[in-house]
Design an enzyme around this catalytic site. Structure first.
Site, mmCIF file in Angstrom:
data_model
loop_
_atom_site.group_PDB
_atom_site.id
_atom_site.type_symbol
_atom_site.label_atom_id
_atom_site.label_comp_id
_atom_site.label_asym_id
_atom_site.label_seq_id
_atom_site.Cartn_x
_atom_site.Cartn_y
_atom_site.Cartn_z
ATOM 1 N N GLY C 147 0.815 -1.445 -0.011
ATOM 2 C CA GLY C 147 -0.385 0.001 0.227
ATOM 3 C C GLY C 147 0.491 1.364 -0.200
ATOM 4 O O GLY C 147 2.074 1.160 0.390
ATOM 5 N N CYS C 148 0.250 2.304 -0.543
ATOM 6 C CA CYS C 148 1.085 3.658 -0.256
ATOM 7 C C CYS C 148 1.611 3.548 1.098
ATOM 8 O O CYS C 148 2.757 4.716 1.776
ATOM 9 C CB CYS C 148 -0.109 4.755 -1.256
ATOM 10 S SG CYS C 148 -1.506 4.810 -0.467
ATOM 11 N N TYR C 149 0.581 4.348 1.924
ATOM 12 C CA TYR C 149 1.208 4.674 3.337
ATOM 13 C C TYR C 149 2.132 3.613 3.570
ATOM 14 O O TYR C 149 3.157 3.699 4.423
ATOM 15 C CB TYR C 149 -0.302 4.762 3.985
ATOM 16 C CG TYR C 149 -1.188 5.857 4.351
ATOM 17 C CD1 TYR C 149 -0.093 7.135 3.981
ATOM 18 C CD2 TYR C 149 -2.124 5.666 3.644
ATOM 19 C CE1 TYR C 149 -1.607 8.208 3.781
ATOM 20 C CE2 TYR C 149 -3.218 6.678 3.673
ATOM 21 C CZ TYR C 149 -2.808 7.662 3.637
ATOM 22 O OH TYR C 149 -3.535 8.559 3.361
#
Lengths: 344, 344, 344, 344
Positions: C147-149
Site C-alpha cells: 500500500g501507499c502509506y
C-alpha cells in the site's frame, strides 16, 4: 422579516444562510427541501453546528406563502415549477436559477435545453441586476437574479456601451471562474485530482449565459449585438474574472473610459472602480458582495481591455439576491452585506 | 555530446536537467553559475540527490567553448552579454531568454526596457519555433528559443492565418499561465497566500511577448497585424492555455478549420489536434513537450475560438530547447522528450 | 516482454502506462477492462493521443495467460477473483490492490469488510516491499504490491526497529496524503470545492493499512506491536508524507540513527536519506520512484521523529510495481524508472 | 470605543480590521506603522477601497495612549519594546506576538533566539486563552494572545489532561498549518511554485510553540510534561488541524472522553465538540472564530486520538484577540465575531 430558502443545501443556499444569519432585519430563516425533510441542517452541514440546528422542511405552499421573502436556489428547469404556485401569493420571490431570466422562451429552450416557464410568469419577472434596474426591482414581485458571469461582465461593460465609448459590434468576452460555480454535485469535471493544477476551457461558444448578456445589453444600453463569450475553469473555489475586449470609438481617451465607470457607480456602494496600479485579481472581493471593475485603453490597437471581478457565490449569486431583497424591502442596500473581503 | 547549462538554478535550468539526464546522446551535463561557484548542485536542490551531485562551475569561456551545446537559461538583459563571446566559437547556442528574439532592436528596448544585443548577433539568431522553422534551426548556430506564451499562441493560430481562413485584423488573444512562468525568485506577486485562490490579470496590454507574436505572424504567415494580448496568472504551478478569437473568412467551415490544423501538424509529433468532445485543459500536457490545439467555429458570430495548451516549462521553454538541439544535431526530434503527460 | 494491465483506466493504471511506455524491455502493453471493451484508450484519456491509441480488451484468461507480466490495478475485493484463474499460468502477477497483502484472512475481513482471497493464494503471494524482500520477490509468481502509506512508513522506520534503536511499543504514525490516493471516482469527499483549501483527518484509527504495517514490522523486524496510525487528506494531488514518533533506546545518538538508515539503503537506488538542513516535502519526489527518509532525535524528550516521503502513485503504487517486475525479470531495478523528480 | 492596531499591514492586522470594522462597539480604528507613515491604507491594500481609506499613522505614544484598546500585531522581538511605554498608560494592550507569552525568560531566549521582555512586563501579562483564563483576562491590562498552534492544541487536549483521562507522559502532537501562518513576507519557503502541491515538515522538534504548550498544560492542568510536537506546512492559505495522541487512563471509555469535552465547553460559544460521523477538516471553521474539537478512543491500543481545528488567522490570532477584548471590556464574547464559517 421571515424568509425561506428552497434548495438550502446547495452552495447558493449555504451562502444565503451565511449572510442572512447576520442580517439585522431577518428574524427567522426557514429551510425547504424536496428530498431531505426532517434532517437537522447542522447534522448534514456540521460546520453550521450551533448556528443552524433546525430541521429541513418539506416544500409546502402553505408554509411558504406566509413568509415575507422566498429565495429559490434550485437548478434551472426545476425552479420555475416550484415558484409558480407562489406567484400571486404573499412572499416576494427571488430566483437564483436561470428560469426567469430570458424573456424569449425559444431562446431559453435553445440554450438551456429545457422547457421554459410560462410566458406570463416570465413577463412578470424583473431582471435583478441591482445597479441597473433598481426602480423595477423595488416594485418587483418576482426577481430573476442574474447569472454569475453576466454580473461580472455587465457591470464592467454596460456603462461603456451605453455611453457609446466602445463599439459593441466585435465584443470578445473571455471569462474565468472558480469551481464552486459548478455546484456541490460531484462529477469527473469537478473531481479534485483532475481539476486541481488544471486550467480548462468548457462549453466553447455554448454557455447559456450568452443570451442573458446579450439581452441585458439590449435592455440597458439599447444595443443589439452578438458577443463572443467563452468560459474557463480555474483551479480555485471562489471567484470570477471576466476580461472583455472592444474597439473604442474614435478619439476616446483612457480618462474618459475610467470616468465613465466612476460616474456610473459613484453612488453604488458595491461596485468599485479599481485604481491604476492596483493588482487586479479575484482575492480583492473574496467572500464579499463587491464587484471591482477596471478599463484600460491600449493606444497601440485603439481597443479597450475591460475587467470585472466578483465572488461568484456572493455578488454572483446570494449576495446580489440579498441586495435585491433589501431594495424590494426598502432597506439600505448594504444591510447584512458589509462583510469585508477576506483577501487571503 | 557534452552540453552546458548557464543559469542551471532557475526553473528553466531544472527542466533542462530533468530531460537531458535521460537523453540518450547526452553524455555529460555541465552546470554554470555566476554566483554560486563550487556549490554541489544536489545540496542546493536536494531533490536531485544521487542524480546531479556535481558542483556548479564558474561561467568561463574556455570551459564553455569546448562543449557541443550551450543552453542559456538566464534572465533577459543578462543572457546576451554571456553568450556574445561564444558566438563564433564551437558550441551551438540555445538561448531561452528574450534577448535574441526580436529582430527590431528598438522594439526590444521599448518592450523589455533594456539595452538590446548587438545588431550582428540578432541577425545571426534563428527563431526556434520548432514546427515552423525547422530548416533554419537545423543550420543555426544561435537559436532564440520562443517565449512560453508565443509558443502556445503561434502553434494554434499560425496555420489558420497562413491559409487565410481567419481575418487577422482583429485578433484577440487571452492567455493564462501557471505561476512557474514567473521564475523562482520570491515576490509579493508569487507569495503563496496572495497567489493561491486568486486569479489575476497582469501587465495589461504591456506584455513583452506581444511584439514576439506579431513578428512571428509576419515571419511565418506574411501578415502584418496588431494583436490584443493579455496575460493572467492561474493559481497552479505549470501550464499555459491561450484562447484566441478571430473572424473567419466568409464561407469557411468548421471542417476546413480543423483540417487546416491537422494537415499542418500531421508529421509533427509534438503538436496534437484535439478531438471534438475531449476536455481541453492544461493537464493534457503536464510535464510533457506536447502542444495540444483546437479550433471551433461559432456559427452564430462567424468567429473562431482557437485554443492552445502547453506546459510552459517544457514546450514553452526547456522541452522546445531540447527539441531544437535535436534538430541542430540531426537527431530524432523526440529524443529525450518522450515523457508521457502526467495528467494528474 | 509483453505486459498486460487489468484496470488500466484508474490512476494506478495510468501511471503504469506512463512508465511502461518508456521501459526498454517492454515491447507491448495490453489493456484490459471489465466494462469498456473496445473503447479506444486515447479517446477516453485524450492526453494519451498518439501514445496509447489501442482499444481496451475484455478481461480474458486466454489473452492474459500468454503475457509475461500482468498487473492488476483493480479495487480490493475485485482483484483476487480476477487473478485467481491466472495463478498457475504463465504470467507473473503483480497486484496493486490489498487483496493478497494480509496473511491473516480474518484480519483482511475485519479491516476490509470483504471476503478474503483463498488461503492457498494468500500463501503463494509475496509482499513486494522491494528494498526488504528482494530475494523472495525475485522468485515470486504473485506479488502483493504494498500500500501507499505502508511504503512510506515502513521504508523509514523498519531499519530503526530492526536494529533496535527505537522502542516499538508506543509507535505513533501520523500520515498525510494527496487526494489521488482516493482514486478517480468522484465523491463528495473528493469534490474540488470541498477538498480544496481543506485539510482533514479521515478513517480515524480505522485505516486498512494498519494491519499491513504491523504485519510487515513483524515480518521484517521480528517485532509484534500495535501502532497508532492516522491518515489525513492534503489539498494536493500527489504525495505522501508520514511522520512517525518513537522513544529511542537509552544512549542512542542522532548519528547512530542516521547511519542506521544510510547503511541499510546504501545500495538501494530509490531510497535516499535526506541530508540535515534540506527541506523535507513531497515535492522532493514528485513524479518519481524515490522514497526520501529522515530521522531526528529530540534530545529534550529522547524521542525520534522519523519522516518518509513518496509519490503515492509511483513508489506507493505503479513505480514500485515496475521495480518489482524488474526484480522478477532479473532486470536492473531502475529500468524504466529513472525519471527525475519534477520538484515543481 | 477607539482602538488602534500596530502592525496593521500584516495578515493578523488585516484580520483585526476585517472583524473590528463590523464590531458594534468599535467607533474608530486607528492604524499604526513603523515605516509607511501617511500611506493611504486602501492604496496599499486595494481590496479595502471604500472600507479603510484612512492613512497609516506613525507609532506615537501620545496618539496610542488615548485609545481604549491597542492591538500589537508586530513580529516577536519587536513588539515588546513597542508596548513597554504603554504599559502603565490608559489603553488595554493585546499582543499577538510571542513576546509576553513565556513566563520563563530563559525559555524565551532559548526558543525565540531573541532578547526577552523585562521580567516585570512578563509578570504583568495574562495568557489570553479565552476559554481557560476568562477571569484573569477580564482584569488584565496586558494580554499575551496565544499562538495559533497552541490554541488548536490546548483547547482540544486540556480538558482530558485536567480531568486525568489521558496520560500526559507520552504526548505526541502532530500539527499542520496553512501557509498564511508564515506571514506576508515573501520567501523561498512560501514561494507559490515551491509551496503549492507540496506538503512539508519544518522546524522539526524546534518550534517555539513547544514551551508555550507545555507552560499552559502546567498552568491550567497542573501537569509538568515534555511533549513531542511537530509542525507541517499544508498547501492552502488558512487553517490548522492538530492531531494529538495519548494513552488513556485504564478503564476510560469513549463516552467519558467526549463528555469531558462537552462538559467543559457547554457554555463557551466558540468551541464546538464535533459529532461522531461528521467530516473533520479545516473548512468547518474557515474565516470564523470557532475551534472544533474531537476525540476518539482506539480500543485496540487504548490510546486516544484528539483533534482540534481552527482558522489560524481568526481563533488562532485576530479573532481570539477580539474575543479577549470583549472579555476585558465586559462585552458579550461573540460581539463582532458571529461570522458564519465559509465552508467553501
Amino acid at each position: 422579516m421571515k424568509v425561506g430558502i428552497i434548495g438550502a443545501t446547495g452552495y447558493g443556499g449555504l451562502e444565503l444562510i451565511r449572510f442572512l444569519h447576520n442580517h439585522q432585519e431577518v428574524e427567522k430563516i426557514e429551510l425547504f427541501t424536496s428530498s431531505e425533510e426532517g434532517a437537522i441542517f447542522s447534522e448534514k452541514f456540521s460546520h453550521l453546528a450551533r448556528i443552524v440546528d433546525r430541521p429541513l422542511q418539506k416544500i409546502d405552499d402553505e408554509a411558504l406563502k406566509n413568509l415575507d421573502v422566498v429565495f429559490a436556489s434550485t437548478p434551472s428547469g426545476v425552479t420555475s415549477s416550484l415558484l409558480l404556485p407562489l406567484l400571486q401569493k404573499g412572499p416576494k420571490l427571488i430566483d437564483l436559477s436561470g428560469d426567469f431570466r430570458l424573456k424569449n422562451l425559444a431562446s431559453y429552450e435553445q440554450w438551456y435545453k429545457k422547457t421554459p416557464a410560462p410566458q406570463e410568469a416570465i413577463e412578470q419577472s424583473v431582471y435583478g441586476l441591482s445597479e441597473w434596474n433598481e426602480q423595477q426591482i423595488a416594485e418587483a414581485h418576482l426577481i430573476a437574479n442574474p447569472g454569475c458571469y453576466p454580473t461580472a461582465v455587465l457591470l464592467s461593460i454596460l456603462p461603456l456601451i451605453k455611453e457609446n465609448l466602445i463599439d459593441p459590434s466585435f465584443l470578445v468576452i473571455d471569462a474565468k471562474s472558480g469551481v464552486s460555480g459548478a455546484g456541490n454535485k460531484p462529477s469527473q469535471a469537478t473531481h479534485f485530482s483532475e481539476t486541481n493544477e488544471n486550467f480548462s476551457i468548457y462549453k466553447i461558444n455554448e454557455h447559456q449565459h450568452i443570451p442573458e448578456i446579450e439581452q441585458a445589453i439590449a435592455m440597458f444600453a439599447n444595443v443589439e449585438t452578438k458577443i463572443s463569450f467563452n468560459t474557463h475553469l480555474v483551479p480555485m473555489t471562489r471567484g470570477i474574472l471576466a476580461t472583455s475586449y472592444a474597439a473604442v470609438r474614435s478619439g476616446v481617451t483612457q480618462q474618459q473610459l475610467i470616468e465613465c465607470l466612476q460616474a456610473k457607480y459613484a453612488k453604488h456602494p458595491f461596485v468599485r472602480v479599481i485604481e491604476e496600479g492596483s493588482s487586479i485579481g479575484t482575492n480583492r472581493v473574496k467572500g464579499s458582495n463587491y464587484c471591482d471593475i477596471y478599463v484600460q485603453l491600449d493606444e497601440r490597437t485603439n481597443r479597450a481591455t475591460i475587467v470585472g471581478v466578483i465572488d461568484n457565490l456572493v455578488k454572483g449569486a446570494a449576495g446580489q439576491a440579498i441586495q435585491n431583497m433589501n431594495i424590494q424591502m426598502n432597506l439600505p442596500q448594504t444591510m447584512g452585506l458589509q462583510t469585508v473581503p477576506l483577501f487571503i
